[in-house]
Design an enzyme around this catalytic site. Sequence first.
Site, PDB file in Angstrom:
ATOM      1  N   CYS A   1      15.643  50.277  21.386  1.00 16.13           N
ATOM      2  CA  CYS A   1      15.364  49.312  20.317  1.00 16.13           C
ATOM      3  C   CYS A   1      14.448  49.924  19.274  1.00 16.13           C
ATOM      4  O   CYS A   1      14.260  49.351  18.211  1.00 16.13           O
ATOM      5  CB  CYS A   1      14.774  48.020  20.880  1.00 16.13           C
ATOM      6  SG  CYS A   1      13.149  48.230  21.569  1.00 16.13           S
TER       7      CYS A   1
ATOM      8  N   GLU B   1      23.177  46.207  14.521  1.00 18.07           N
ATOM      9  CA  GLU B   1      22.587  47.238  15.367  1.00 18.07           C
ATOM     10  C   GLU B   1      23.711  47.962  16.104  1.00 18.07           C
ATOM     11  O   GLU B   1      24.492  47.331  16.807  1.00 18.07           O
ATOM     12  CB  GLU B   1      21.645  46.572  16.382  1.00 18.07           C
ATOM     13  CG  GLU B   1      20.873  47.572  17.216  1.00 18.07           C
ATOM     14  CD  GLU B   1      19.860  46.887  18.122  1.00 18.07           C
ATOM     15  OE1 GLU B   1      20.075  45.713  18.487  1.00 18.07           O
ATOM     16  OE2 GLU B   1      18.850  47.525  18.449  1.00 18.07           O
TER      17      GLU B   1
ATOM     18  N   SER C   1      19.175  41.645  23.464  1.00 16.63           N
ATOM     19  CA  SER C   1      19.725  41.514  22.107  1.00 16.63           C
ATOM     20  C   SER C   1      19.182  40.249  21.449  1.00 16.63           C
ATOM     21  O   SER C   1      18.716  39.320  22.123  1.00 16.63           O
ATOM     22  CB  SER C   1      21.250  41.448  22.168  1.00 16.63           C
ATOM     23  OG  SER C   1      21.624  40.227  22.772  1.00 16.63           O
TER      24      SER C   1
ATOM     25  N   LYS D   1      14.246  39.696  36.928  1.00 12.14           N
ATOM     26  CA  LYS D   1      15.709  39.774  36.927  1.00 12.14           C
ATOM     27  C   LYS D   1      16.086  40.996  36.106  1.00 12.14           C
ATOM     28  O   LYS D   1      16.091  40.969  34.878  1.00 12.14           O
ATOM     29  CB  LYS D   1      16.290  38.502  36.294  1.00 12.14           C
ATOM     30  CG  LYS D   1      17.663  38.074  36.810  1.00 12.14           C
ATOM     31  CD  LYS D   1      18.772  39.069  36.580  1.00 12.14           C
ATOM     32  CE  LYS D   1      19.265  39.091  35.158  1.00 12.14           C
ATOM     33  NZ  LYS D   1      20.192  40.202  34.881  1.00 12.14           N
TER      34      LYS D   1
ATOM     35  N   PHE E   1      19.248  47.016  30.173  1.00  6.36           N
ATOM     36  CA  PHE E   1      19.699  48.231  30.864  1.00  6.36           C
ATOM     37  C   PHE E   1      19.048  49.496  30.323  1.00  6.36           C
ATOM     38  O   PHE E   1      18.987  50.502  31.011  1.00  6.36           O
ATOM     39  CB  PHE E   1      21.227  48.363  30.739  1.00  6.36           C
ATOM     40  CG  PHE E   1      21.665  48.885  29.390  1.00  6.36           C
ATOM     41  CD1 PHE E   1      21.737  50.261  29.134  1.00  6.36           C
ATOM     42  CD2 PHE E   1      21.975  48.009  28.354  1.00  6.36           C
ATOM     43  CE1 PHE E   1      22.114  50.738  27.887  1.00  6.36           C
ATOM     44  CE2 PHE E   1      22.341  48.478  27.102  1.00  6.36           C
ATOM     45  CZ  PHE E   1      22.409  49.857  26.868  1.00  6.36           C
TER      46      PHE E   1
ATOM     47  N   GLU F   1      21.914  44.201  35.300  1.00  5.46           N
ATOM     48  CA  GLU F   1      22.886  44.411  36.372  1.00  5.46           C
ATOM     49  C   GLU F   1      23.629  45.737  36.195  1.00  5.46           C
ATOM     50  O   GLU F   1      24.394  46.128  37.065  1.00  5.46           O
ATOM     51  CB  GLU F   1      23.867  43.235  36.435  1.00  5.46           C
ATOM     52  CG  GLU F   1      24.743  43.054  35.214  1.00  5.46           C
ATOM     53  CD  GLU F   1      24.055  42.293  34.087  1.00  5.46           C
ATOM     54  OE1 GLU F   1      22.802  42.249  34.044  1.00  5.46           O
ATOM     55  OE2 GLU F   1      24.780  41.754  33.231  1.00  5.46           O
ATOM     56  N   ARG F   2      23.379  46.467  35.090  1.00  5.86           N
ATOM     57  CA  ARG F   2      24.055  47.760  34.876  1.00  5.86           C
ATOM     58  C   ARG F   2      23.410  48.883  35.687  1.00  5.86           C
ATOM     59  O   ARG F   2      24.099  49.784  36.144  1.00  5.86           O
ATOM     60  CB  ARG F   2      23.980  48.161  33.390  1.00  5.86           C
ATOM     61  CG  ARG F   2      24.562  47.158  32.423  1.00  5.86           C
ATOM     62  CD  ARG F   2      26.062  47.258  32.372  1.00  5.86           C
ATOM     63  NE  ARG F   2      26.604  46.219  31.493  1.00  5.86           N
ATOM     64  CZ  ARG F   2      27.743  45.570  31.733  1.00  5.86           C
ATOM     65  NH1 ARG F   2      28.463  45.844  32.808  1.00  5.86           N
ATOM     66  NH2 ARG F   2      28.167  44.651  30.894  1.00  5.86           N
TER      67      ARG F   2
END
Lengths: 496, 496, 496, 496
Positions: free
Chosen positions: C280, C382, C225, C172, C148, C175-176
């Site tokens: 990240c 994190e 993640s 893909k 996202f 979805e957020r």
Amino acid sequence: MNTVGHLINGQHRPDATRTQDIYNPATGKVSKQVALASKETVEEAITAAQAAYPAWRNTPVGKRAAVMFRFKALLEQNADKICQMIGEEHGKISHDAAGELQRGIENVEYACGIAELLKGEHSKNVGPNIDSWSEFQPLGVVAGITPFNFPAMVPLWMYPMAIACGNTFILKPSERDPSSTLYIAELLQEAGLPDGVMNVVNGDKEAVDVLLTDKRIQAVSFVGSTAIAEYIYETANKNGKRCQALGGAKNHAIVMPDADMDNAVNQLLGAAFGSSGERCMALSVAVAVGDTAADALVSKMTVAMQSLNVGAATDSNNDFGPVITRQHQLKVNGYIDSAEKDGARIVVDGRNPQIAGFEEGFFVGATLIDAVTPEMVSYKEEIFGPVLQVVRVNTMDEAMQLINDHEYGNGTCIFTRDGEAARYFADNILVGMVGINVPLPVPVSYHSFGGWKRSLFGDLHAYGPDAVRFYTKRKTITQRWPSSGVREGVSFAFPS
Amino acid sequence: MNTVGHLINGQHRPDATRTQDIYNPATGKVSKQVALASKETVEEAITAAQAAYPAWRNTPVGKRAAVMFRFKALLEQNADKICQMIGEEHGKISHDAAGELQRGIENVEYACGIAELLKGEHSKNVGPNIDSWSEFQPLGVVAGITPFNFPAMVPLWMYPMAIACGNTFILKPSERDPSSTLYIAELLQEAGLPDGVMNVVNGDKEAVDVLLTDKRIQAVSFVGSTAIAEYIYETANKNGKRCQALGGAKNHAIVMPDADMDNAVNQLLGAAFGSSGERCMALSVAVAVGDTAADALVSKMTVAMQSLNVGAATDSNNDFGPVITRQHQLKVNGYIDSAEKDGARIVVDGRNPQIAGFEEGFFVGATLIDAVTPEMVSYKEEIFGPVLQVVRVNTMDEAMQLINDHEYGNGTCIFTRDGEAARYFADNILVGMVGINVPLPVPVSYHSFGGWKRSLFGDLHAYGPDAVRFYTKRKTITQRWPSSGVREGVSFAFPS
Amino acid sequence: MNTVGHLINGQHRPDATRTQDIYNPATGKVSKQVALASKETVEEAITAAQAAYPAWRNTPVGKRAAVMFRFKALLEQNADKICQMIGEEHGKISHDAAGELQRGIENVEYACGIAELLKGEHSKNVGPNIDSWSEFQPLGVVAGITPFNFPAMVPLWMYPMAIACGNTFILKPSERDPSSTLYIAELLQEAGLPDGVMNVVNGDKEAVDVLLTDKRIQAVSFVGSTAIAEYIYETANKNGKRCQALGGAKNHAIVMPDADMDNAVNQLLGAAFGSSGERCMALSVAVAVGDTAADALVSKMTVAMQSLNVGAATDSNNDFGPVITRQHQLKVNGYIDSAEKDGARIVVDGRNPQIAGFEEGFFVGATLIDAVTPEMVSYKEEIFGPVLQVVRVNTMDEAMQLINDHEYGNGTCIFTRDGEAARYFADNILVGMVGINVPLPVPVSYHSFGGWKRSLFGDLHAYGPDAVRFYTKRKTITQRWPSSGVREGVSFAFPS
Amino acid sequence: MNTVGHLINGQHRPDATRTQDIYNPATGKVSKQVALASKETVEEAITAAQAAYPAWRNTPVGKRAAVMFRFKALLEQNADKICQMIGEEHGKISHDAAGELQRGIENVEYACGIAELLKGEHSKNVGPNIDSWSEFQPLGVVAGITPFNFPAMVPLWMYPMAIACGNTFILKPSERDPSSTLYIAELLQEAGLPDGVMNVVNGDKEAVDVLLTDKRIQAVSFVGSTAIAEYIYETANKNGKRCQALGGAKNHAIVMPDADMDNAVNQLLGAAFGSSGERCMALSVAVAVGDTAADALVSKMTVAMQSLNVGAATDSNNDFGPVITRQHQLKVNGYIDSAEKDGARIVVDGRNPQIAGFEEGFFVGATLIDAVTPEMVSYKEEIFGPVLQVVRVNTMDEAMQLINDHEYGNGTCIFTRDGEAARYFADNILVGMVGINVPLPVPVSYHSFGGWKRSLFGDLHAYGPDAVRFYTKRKTITQRWPSSGVREGVSFAFPS
């Protein structure tokens, strides 16, 4: 007395109708003669190289590399003999000769990797079912003309890569110290090179002029003084040859106020006086930024220079030996005289050192001159002797301007701890080889050697990756295979 | 009447104290004037380029590329206008002009990737804690001198890469058809290039000689005839400049007995007569191996040529247009006359075609000449017109010998299905650009363009990867950071 | 309410039998629905991509690049719309979204140079008349699964290069915030990509598992993640797919005593809090060497943080926006709570900020925590929020040991002026992306992105040169053409 | 009886608590024992390699290369001894062992050029005064697991490059013929490698499992059967290791109607039966296009096979020797039985040859089987014996479909004279190593070795350029030096 002859088509060839004396510079005595090749002898060498070319060019690249692997081994096995030969004719001390030879061997090692280096670029589907690729093909017969100061190393910058690329070679070494150069070429022959691929002709301008004008020579590599380099470059070009000609230098080190001064002095000692300063990468000018740095540099350097020993190559405890000739000795002394007359301060005076047992040798001692200014002749010209001159400036920009304004642009160095100062210097200095706390920034064999401005004539640098491009021509092939069933239509437009 | 002026420091500049006529070659009428720059005007352009250099050189490489991306878009948006300009002054048909422009745009696209292309080589630990890397730095102000036959494409071979590398540029276009060239440079300015980075001066030998001698010019790229190329190369070199000068050509196609003959004829039709043969890559000699192949080639070609239309650029149904000048028309006709006199057979005669409505145009029709032999003047020299000559030989080796013996070595091609024949040809032919069943083997923009022998003077080819090397200088940096606790010992030996 | 669907074979496809809410994180309200693809829908996308593959693979490389050039132009023309879409669903401020998009566009630009990047290596005469070359051929249908936090940039790391290499693609997205990702894919379609080459399926684990197991998928790129990255990598490998999976990070900056502290603080401000720390490459730990540096850092940072504005994307004066979800807001607050409980000092507390008009938004204010130690959970894990933690150490080696011991090795930075410190750090730190005075050392598009240790699973990094290797397979061809007259002898030995 | 032990930290280590028999396959007798390392012994080797790593990693690249140069010389000096060791345990004839060793030495030669191969990419001015470069840093301790069929060559594919890159190494050789492998490692030690850099542990699954799970091992290279390769790849990946695992093969040659049939037969003879077919690149299936070609192939092959001699390694006139074990002999015979049962035609039957004086040896004679079809087990599986099967098809496309449908994709070849057929084949065949009239297209050492489909698990191929990428990690450094006078402003946007 021995006469050093030629190596043509795998054979020793005397042709000593004309000869020239070879001196031992430590004793000042004539030790040998060198044959001076006639036009006919040079042409014979070219004919041999031309005849050997087609088969050598078609020898698979791995087999060409195999010769280089054996050559490296032979150079290592015969290193002591080579260093002794260098010492006798050039005068440099054995540890210095060994360093030169090691650098030369590293060029042979790089040539061992020729299969990787010769790879061309392959593109699939540049158009519908059309492929295109480049090949780097050898040139044919190429020549090298090399100077006295590195009789082993500089020739090894040239012919290992030229030959590994598939060319055949004619080398014209310096007439001052040709023995080690000739011997090394014999070792290459011994390594299994076919006759005629590598040839050595000793000689003078008569030989050089054949190499520059004969139509069968495709390219010339030269290292020497700028005046001759310029002549070589123009003449070779006029005669349709590719040429790279490396000339003189005046290498400056900037000493910044934050430099580690003891380290800088130690580094400068070797870089300025090693090999009697007869190196195109010798560090001959120290530019101190601020009087504090300058005073420290001069006083520490003065102390450090007391430990230097000048003497004959026969004693390996010596730090450096004589210069190459009587004339050159007088010329170096003359530069020191002129600096003195121009108002510079001779801090350590190396004129006329007394070397017990070698009173007739061509020696100049290590010399330090402070308060040198850019107008002085000793600053403008290349001295090529064991003389370090100090110029004092107030800012780093002033120091860089001095370097950028000088005719030559071979090597340079900065001593600092500061990342920004180093990066600014490396980015903006108009010099081809740059050291950060490295006073002799001679590139390693897998990079390329070359100065800027009037230190190099030509597009490509010596040895390393550039040597592949210098010793080959690009050929680009575009290929489409006809499909028998499909006919292409007529096209008058330029294909897009 | 309009006068085509200059582009200096981002501004239009007339300087039309001297002018020269521009013709519409289809009508034979003068259509415009071109200004001929004085020495002062050229120097003004150089001054502008020199002033713009430091900031442009330091512009991050991505921002330099961004200008090239916008330039490409503007070229595509204005393609029709550019093609019309080319048609009016050069005479080539719109589909052909569009092909030329597309090839030029591809060079701009390659320059968009400059960040990748400028990468230097970085080596870690070349010695203990010593790193070394190379940078490819721009040269400064560089110049290009370009011919009439590709007023859009050939300049685009040069300055996009030169400028993307960080240089500033002076272009001297052909005085025959300068309008499209100037307009394209204006589009680059519109793309966001800072003033002074790109400059155009129209002119003649007076302008050229300034570019060849002014010390501020670092390099010259030239495309034209061999005689001028040789002059440019020598003069530029003598004046301390890097130079690449591309000259004439005589491109042969070998037609093997196993060739797909219909395909070969179709390909040759475009390659020989497209753009009236005024291309340095035009296929002007077909070498047929064996009389069977030769007879088939000549008879099929004769039929195919009947469908060719020669005429003005205003009609896009035409296949090709007039040649560039009245003098050139007479010269081409003269070559056909001489071939006839020397005993060759004029199979299709294109002399003095009648083009309705364009009776004063500089037209030459498509011409096919059989039984040409190597001694004929029409074989030895470059005709640069719509003339295809057929030479008959008995073997492939004989065909290759002809090509290898010719003065020029630009492009060549073989028509065959046989893998071995193709590989042998590509390997051994002394020509820089080789086609396998591809009659115009112009390398794609990501390879480089260059002939061998007297077709190119210089070490590096045009555009593609070689352009990066031509428009930059290698700088090698060697770096060691002092560790304050550890002092290095004195070393006099050459570092190994 | 709008539902965000799929892009399959060039067509919009709803398949909204299952959906999930999309929130505006600044208001905390549901704004749209996203369709969750069924297994059948994903398989339909794969079928489309498989069908499009052969023609796309055979499309000349220049024509594939042409689509990327048009795509870049469309991205620039629609930048504002894209940034607004990102703001609405992700919450990041327009200047930050514009930065993300610009980075993504740079990956498209790199893909424009694919012709250069795809070049294989060609070797002549590897044996007598034997040539060998490598081609980098596309894989087929490949997939990307993206997070996202960079809905525009991270997908653009993947598919432009994959598609330029000749593959077809299934993406893909998260979805957020799927809207900008889908819209960008539509722009690629508009740029002229054939149907089926690029496909987008929105969805959840059901969709992902099809991509990980369907035999027709050849490779998977993932960013997310570490836990999921590891699952993706293992599952893809087990199913015979090539995979690169980028995971989490904990990026440390070492602040040395000689650092330019004001500069360091300014740099850290953006690197720690920009995009609410949901990067990240966010700099989340400052390791101060010595208490003097630590005290200065904390006090200056405290002052600097007062000027930060947190708020909605609709106001471009804000510095950063909300975090992505209510759950994530609670998780970030929980880490601050735990640090406090573990004995760290909350210097600036960003928990529960009051944003007028956006009381239901998922906001966390900029937070500074001092005296953090390696055992604390807030140090080990994190946080992915606007939280900067300070760890105090006594020596640079201690600081480096902390970094080298941490589970993650994505990015890191040192602030210093000292050349030696910088070189030692860059050499010895076990982190893939290193900054010297650069706090967010995200490699430019022509280098590659990748962490070490548990920050990346796979051999090759994302985008840049490594992307060519990831999205292609090496094929090596060795070719000898038979000479009809010469027969080779039988050889049983392994060829040498 | 001798026991072959381990080489750990520069010392011979027995650890022979468990041992396994080594056979002489020509006599069928046990000749030695090999020690099977315990978990503790393997861990001791890893500890030694880990300890040796930091110093070796920091050894300048030229000094690492120097060891490889000496290693090459020692391998050449001891070639006869090595070949004899191979013959005794593996059974291959001396000319074949010499070929294997020569190929292995070429990998050492490639490692000699490591300085060139390790160069990173350096970019100047990626932003204002920001530079960025990549380094390829070693991984740490890496391991290799190698098969019986090339006890000298396959290990030399791995550790010379791994070690030259700066890693330290653990090798687990085949337990069938470990003597030459161990001896070669001792020569590397003798070449001057520091203790612990290269270690050999003999063993079985116990040793392998330590290498696959110990956290200190960073990467594993494997060559063997597909089933094991897949296990190794999954297990290594699951344990956080980089892995490349090369498996089985079924290499097809297409024989086209235009092939030079005598040449094809000669080539196939060596490629099918050399080394008893125990090569992953053995040509085991000939696909003849058209019955005319098939009939000619079978009849000429039948004649040619009459001259083949199978026998012990002690007689260098033999063409090939026994297979490796009794079980393997039975397995190969079983495949011939099954083909016969499935309806194929046994043209030449090599089952149960009588070798005078070696009646207990594990021999299988050269076998030719015609009329094989894709459903037969002998077609589907890898036989790894001296068996050539002929499949007859009607078209080239049918032949290619067979190859593309097969589970394996290691090597393949086409025999033709036609440029188009060759290009179409090389482009579209789903096999990693392709020969055009070259039946064993093993890439030369400066290209890389790797199959497609289930013949290789991993992203990167073995040896050559890919080995550099496999044995190193990319690190990207971005550097800006602070200018003390200029403070950068706060930036919250993602940098562009």
